[in-house]
Design an enzyme around this catalytic site. Structure first.
Site, short mmCIF file in Angstrom:
data_model
loop_
_atom_site.label_atom_id
_atom_site.label_comp_id
_atom_site.label_asym_id
_atom_site.label_seq_id
_atom_site.Cartn_x
_atom_site.Cartn_y
_atom_site.Cartn_z
N LYS A 55 -10.46 -60.92 -77.79
CA LYS A 55 -10.63 -62.18 -78.53
C LYS A 55 -11.24 -63.25 -77.63
O LYS A 55 -12.13 -63.99 -78.05
CB LYS A 55 -9.28 -62.64 -79.10
CG LYS A 55 -8.84 -61.79 -80.28
CD LYS A 55 -7.38 -61.95 -80.67
CE LYS A 55 -7.03 -60.91 -81.75
NZ LYS A 55 -5.59 -60.86 -82.08
N GLN A 99 -0.24 -63.93 -80.43
CA GLN A 99 -0.39 -62.49 -80.57
C GLN A 99 0.96 -61.85 -80.89
O GLN A 99 1.95 -62.06 -80.19
CB GLN A 99 -0.95 -61.91 -79.26
CG GLN A 99 -1.27 -60.43 -79.32
CD GLN A 99 -2.40 -60.10 -80.28
OE1 GLN A 99 -3.43 -60.76 -80.33
NE2 GLN A 99 -2.19 -59.07 -81.09
N ASP A 122 -5.07 -67.38 -88.03
CA ASP A 122 -4.64 -66.03 -88.42
C ASP A 122 -4.18 -65.99 -89.88
O ASP A 122 -4.05 -64.92 -90.46
CB ASP A 122 -3.44 -65.59 -87.54
CG ASP A 122 -3.81 -64.52 -86.55
OD1 ASP A 122 -4.89 -63.90 -86.72
OD2 ASP A 122 -3.04 -64.29 -85.61
#
Ligand code: NDP
Length: 298
Positions: A55, A99, A122
């Site tokens: 990422k 994450q 997200d």
């Protein structure tokens, strides 16, 4: 019947990343700063480290700023919440991604709930899940949004098509079903308690498999000509003499290729879309954060 067409998620994702890169440069020119994504990793899970590294690189390649926060596995919830609060306030940060999975002492729901929903690129915050559920604009989880982009690119109008989504997780199955409903497909959500799954899948013009079971969906479950989106990423045990096993999806690819109209390969299908959409969501967050209208066509 002819073999299924391959849906090239890798090429689609590259094109999307290139568009995002162009807009990111335009944003930087107008706003006087690059769009910024903060990625928080707690602990040293090897797969998570790979994802976070990927990422960061993708951000840099798209001309975005990436702020990595790597915290030890024994980080307390209070410490993580205080970092998130700092990132919520940070003017250079447009998107925040924590994450998952988090180590056991941390309550994932509480952590996600602490992210400013307008920086939740997200799309996991309940405010964004709610916005999707009621049809308001918000951040949509990257993997299902990538899948719907591939489907619309392949099929155009999805109105009236029968879609079967196998899997009902909050990050893939449920938002996928909502996106398909929004696109006027007739949607069935299947899961581990579904009876006669092969028969249910055989109805589908669109099959989205998000299960996490290697090659579970067999070729004879697929309606001839159907479009198959395989979200699964499963590593098989290594063959003799090999260090690592092959990556396969949730669909028996070789069998499905004989029956489907189009199918995403694993790897090279849905996987590359996830990061591309994350960059797209971050760019959109940046425009909103700066009070500027987001560009069309993303
Ligand atoms: P989860 O484990 O959270 O959910 C799996 C779903 O599959 C559940 O709803 C479960 O049903 C259902 N299921 C399990 N066994 C069966 C069965 N025998 N028959 C029918 N349904 C079943 O997984 P995720 O949604 O997070 O991920 C799914 C897959 O997608 C994984 O392989 C993951 O690696 C991959 N993935 C890929 C991404 C990418 O970037 N390409 C991103 C995210 C995930 P129930 O609810 O009843 O338990």
């Amino acid at each position: 019947m002819a073999e299924a067409a391959l849906i090239d998620g890798k090429a689609f994702a590259q094109a999307l990343r290139a568009r995002v890169g162009e807009y990111a440069a335009a944003f930087a020119h107008q706003a006087g700063r690059r769009p910024g994504l903060a990625v928080v990793l707690v602990g040293d899970d090897p797969a998570s480290q790979v994802y976070v590294g990927a990422k960061g690189k993708a951000c840099a390649a798209a001309g975005m700023a990436s702020f990595e926060h790597r915290l030890p596995a024994d980080t307390s919830e209070a410490a993580l919440l205080s970092l998130i609060e700092r990132l919520n306030q940070d003017e250079a940060v447009d998107g925040i991604l924590v994450q998952l999975p988090l180590p056991g002492q941390l309550d994932e729901q509480a952590i996600i709930a602490a992210i400013n929903p307008d920086k939740d690129v997200d799309g996991f915050h309940i405010i964004n899940a709610g916005r999707l559920a009621v049809g308001q604009t918000g951040f949509v989880p990257c993997t299902p949004l990538g899948c719907i982009m591939l489907l619309k690119d392949r099929l155009g109008d999805l109105s009236g098509l029968e879609a079967v989504v196998i899997g009902r997780s909050n990050i893939v199955g449920k938002p996928m079903a909502q996106l398909l409903t929004e696109a006027n497909a007739t949607v069935t959500i299947a899961h581990s308690r579904t009876r006669n799954l092969p028969e249910v899948v055989r109805r589908a013009d669109i099959v989205v498999a998000a299960v996490g079971r290697p090659e579970m969906v067999r070729g004879d479950w697929i309606k001839p000509g159907a479009t198959v989106i395989d979200v699964g990423i499963n590593r098989l045990p290594p063959e003799p003499g090999k260090d690592r096993g092959r990556l396969v999806g949730d669909v028996a690819f070789a069998e499905a290729l004989e029956v489907a109209g189009a199918i995403t390969p694993v790897p090279g299908g849905v996987g590359p879309m996830t990061i591309a959409v994350l960059l797209r969501n971050t760019l959109i967050a940046a425009y909103a954060h700066a009070g500027m209208p987001a560009p069309e066509g993303l």
